[in-house]
Scaffold this active site. Structure first.
Site, short mmCIF file in Angstrom:
data_model
loop_
_atom_site.label_atom_id
_atom_site.label_comp_id
_atom_site.label_asym_id
_atom_site.label_seq_id
_atom_site.Cartn_x
_atom_site.Cartn_y
_atom_site.Cartn_z
N ARG A 124 37.07 43.18 34.50
CA ARG A 124 36.39 41.98 35.03
C ARG A 124 35.86 41.16 33.87
O ARG A 124 34.65 41.02 33.69
CB ARG A 124 35.26 42.39 35.97
CG ARG A 124 35.58 43.49 36.96
CD ARG A 124 36.52 43.09 38.05
NE ARG A 124 35.98 42.27 39.11
CZ ARG A 124 35.26 42.72 40.13
NH1 ARG A 124 34.91 43.97 40.20
NH2 ARG A 124 34.86 41.90 41.08
N GLN A 129 39.88 36.32 34.86
CA GLN A 129 39.39 35.92 36.18
C GLN A 129 40.51 35.51 37.14
O GLN A 129 40.46 35.79 38.32
CB GLN A 129 38.41 34.76 36.03
CG GLN A 129 36.99 35.26 35.87
CD GLN A 129 35.98 34.15 35.68
OE1 GLN A 129 36.30 32.99 35.78
NE2 GLN A 129 34.76 34.54 35.40
N ASP A 132 42.03 38.54 38.73
CA ASP A 132 41.08 39.49 39.31
C ASP A 132 41.25 39.56 40.84
O ASP A 132 40.57 38.85 41.60
CB ASP A 132 39.66 39.03 38.92
CG ASP A 132 38.61 40.00 39.38
OD1 ASP A 132 38.93 40.96 40.09
OD2 ASP A 132 37.43 39.77 39.04
N SER A 135 38.20 40.56 43.02
CA SER A 135 37.31 39.46 43.40
C SER A 135 37.91 38.59 44.49
O SER A 135 37.22 38.23 45.45
CB SER A 135 37.01 38.57 42.18
OG SER A 135 36.14 39.24 41.31
N TYR A 228 27.56 45.39 36.34
CA TYR A 228 27.50 46.14 37.60
C TYR A 228 26.14 46.81 37.78
O TYR A 228 25.35 46.90 36.82
CB TYR A 228 28.56 47.23 37.62
CG TYR A 228 29.97 46.72 37.73
CD1 TYR A 228 30.46 46.26 38.95
CD2 TYR A 228 30.80 46.68 36.64
CE1 TYR A 228 31.75 45.79 39.07
CE2 TYR A 228 32.10 46.21 36.74
CZ TYR A 228 32.57 45.77 37.97
OH TYR A 228 33.85 45.30 38.08
P1 NAD Z 1 30.40 45.63 43.50
O1 NAD Z 1 31.38 45.52 44.63
O2 NAD Z 1 30.53 46.75 42.54
O3 NAD Z 1 28.93 45.76 44.18
C1 NAD Z 1 28.45 44.85 45.11
C2 NAD Z 1 26.98 44.60 44.86
O4 NAD Z 1 26.22 45.73 45.27
C3 NAD Z 1 26.62 44.37 43.38
O5 NAD Z 1 26.06 43.09 43.25
C4 NAD Z 1 25.64 45.49 43.07
O6 NAD Z 1 24.63 45.10 42.17
C5 NAD Z 1 25.07 45.78 44.45
N1 NAD Z 1 24.42 47.10 44.58
C6 NAD Z 1 24.79 48.30 44.08
N2 NAD Z 1 23.91 49.26 44.43
C7 NAD Z 1 22.94 48.67 45.17
C8 NAD Z 1 21.78 49.13 45.82
N3 NAD Z 1 21.41 50.41 45.78
N4 NAD Z 1 21.05 48.23 46.49
C9 NAD Z 1 21.40 46.92 46.55
N5 NAD Z 1 22.50 46.42 45.96
C10 NAD Z 1 23.26 47.27 45.28
O7 NAD Z 1 30.26 44.27 42.74
P2 NAD Z 1 31.33 43.12 42.49
O8 NAD Z 1 31.32 42.19 43.63
O9 NAD Z 1 32.63 43.77 42.18
O10 NAD Z 1 30.76 42.36 41.24
C11 NAD Z 1 29.65 42.81 40.50
C12 NAD Z 1 29.52 41.98 39.25
O11 NAD Z 1 30.68 42.13 38.42
C13 NAD Z 1 29.43 40.48 39.43
O12 NAD Z 1 28.24 39.99 39.86
C14 NAD Z 1 29.74 40.03 38.01
O13 NAD Z 1 28.65 40.19 37.16
C15 NAD Z 1 30.81 40.98 37.64
N6 NAD Z 1 32.11 40.32 37.86
C16 NAD Z 1 32.69 39.69 36.79
C17 NAD Z 1 33.92 39.05 36.95
C18 NAD Z 1 34.61 38.38 35.81
O14 NAD Z 1 33.98 37.97 34.86
N7 NAD Z 1 35.94 38.29 35.86
C19 NAD Z 1 34.53 39.01 38.19
C20 NAD Z 1 33.90 39.63 39.26
C21 NAD Z 1 32.71 40.30 39.08
#
Ligand code: NAD
Length: 368
Positions: A124, A129, A132, A135, A228
């Site tokens: 990620r 992006q 991805d 996402s 994360y």
């Molecule tokens: P994910 O599916 O791993 O998790 C979903 C959400 O659950 C996250 O926001 C996490 O903080 C939250 N979470 C975990 N445990 C929790 C708890 N106990 N209580 C409440 N919330 C909780 O996350 P995702 O959607 O795959 O993305 C996470 C992060 O990854 C993004 O915000 C971003 O920073 C990063 N990301 C980067 C890129 C990129 O740069 N290409 C793309 C996608 C995501």
């Protein structure tokens, strides 16, 4: 030499997506790729064979024929053992390959000298992006979770002022504000609900607020690595339970999306919290895919507990197959751009983090 690309029908139950949509096929055939499609492969995603023919694909009768003529196989779901047998050695296979769930299939791919790349392992990072797929598909899931919640609810989401009186808007709580959660917030807001959101990463506060939702501030912060969340300690889980109980109790709709990479989804909503909700409230738990966020969730089922309806949907992107396929198809096109040079050479540069981290098998070797 230019390459032949295979698109076959996804035969995993309830999978409606297709790996490439006609628009992407056109881009590839314009570049000189040959594209073979198994008859009806795009039907469930509402892309008829005729639209693929118009984009320059050749439609063949069955998957075996398509696979035997192709060097690049694009999939949504992991191939079955029979499909792996039909893939020509030295071909490239790209899809959600789920190596943790099907290690024996990965072994078989290596034995058959199939070069396999997993879309779910694309790092990620900003540069990746456009590839991805986690996402793009999570955005579909978040949107659909909000639509399902609105459909299951016995209440309006928006405020209504009518001759028959004023209806107050629904209160929606979104737990987990990653890609899916943010899309669930945005969709619930568009439907007119009052939205609160909670996450253990403080970094999401501004994103939540920019969507017009309220961020539930808690002293608990659990930022992990790579943007994360990390898993909570038992003490933190107890703290979270105390903090969340009241918020859950005062909402009409809860949408849960929390995940921790490489772990089972965290259990956040316990039975006692559900029992604090008003009868007629709704919980949509999209973490059902990877265990659950709500103790009472049963994957793929809608169940009622003391008047509260709960649903743990599986494979939500497949329920919006036209657009989910369009987005996934673009992710695959961008990945192919990395793998091929001018459509003429398949070149795996293992110095490239994206290729190195997503590769499962290469030239007979398992890479994970
Ligand atoms: P994910 O599916 O791993 O998790 C979903 C959400 O659950 C996250 O926001 C996490 O903080 C939250 N979470 C975990 N445990 C929790 C708890 N106990 N209580 C409440 N919330 C909780 O996350 P995702 O959607 O795959 O993305 C996470 C992060 O990854 C993004 O915000 C971003 O920073 C990063 N990301 C980067 C890129 C990129 O740069 N290409 C793309 C996608 C995501």
């Amino acid at each position: 030499m230019s390459f032949s690309i295979a698109i076959i029908r996804e035969i995993t139950p309830d999978e409606n997506r297709v790996a490439l949509v006609p628009e992407s096929v056109k881009k590839l055939t314009d570049k000189g790729f040959k594209v073979y499609l198994e008859k009806g492969a795009g039907e469930n995603a509402r892309y008829p064979d005729s639209s693929y023919r118009e984009s320059g694909a050749e439609v063949l009768e069955n998957a075996r024929e398509v696979l035997s003529r192709s060097q690049i196989i694009l999939k949504v779901q992991p191939p079955t053992p029979e499909e792996i047998d039909a893939i020509t050695p030295n071909s490239f296979l790209i899809g959600f390959l789920q190596h943790y769930k099907y290690p024996e299939r990965i072994k078989k791919m290596a034995e058959r000298k199939i070069n396999a790349f997993a879309m779910e392992l694309i790092p990620r990072i900003s540069r990746a992006q456009s590839i991805d797929a986690l996402s793009s598909q999570a955005a579909v899931a978040g949107y659909k979770a909000a639509i399902i919640a609105a459909n299951m609810s016995s209440r309006f989401f928006p405020m209504l002022t009518t001759a028959a009186g004023t209806i107050r808007p629904s209160k929606v709580l979104v737990i987990g504000a990653g890609v899916a959660g943010l899309q669930a917030i945005a969709t619930s807001r568009r439907l007119g609900a009052i939205v609160e959101a909670y996450d253990v990463r403080k970094a999401v506060k501004e994103e939540i607020q920019s969507l017009g939702a309220k961020f539930l501030e808690s002293p608990l912060v659990a930022e992990g690595t790579g943007g994360y969340a990390r898993e909570l300690t038992q003490e933190e889980k107890d703290q979270q339970h105390k903090f969340m109980a009241d918020s859950v109790g005062r909402t009409d709709v809860v949408i849960t999306t929390a995940q921790v990479p490489g772990k089972k989804a965290p259990l956040i909503i316990t039975t006692d919290m559900v029992e604090k909700m008003r009868p007629s409230s709704v919980i949509v738990d999209i973490a059902a895919e990877n265990c659950r966020n709500c103790e009472l969730t049963i994957p793929a089922e809608t169940v009622e507990h003391k008047g509260v309806l709960r649903y743990g949907p599986l494979n939500l992107p497949s329920t919006l197959p036209t657009h989910a396929s369009e987005m996934y198809s673009k992710n695959l096109l961008n990945f192919l751009n990395l793998l091929t040079k001018d459509g003429k050479t398949l070149d795996v540069d293992f110095n490239d983090e994206v290729l190195q981290k997503s590769c499962l098998t290469y030239k007979g070797e398992t890479k994970i």
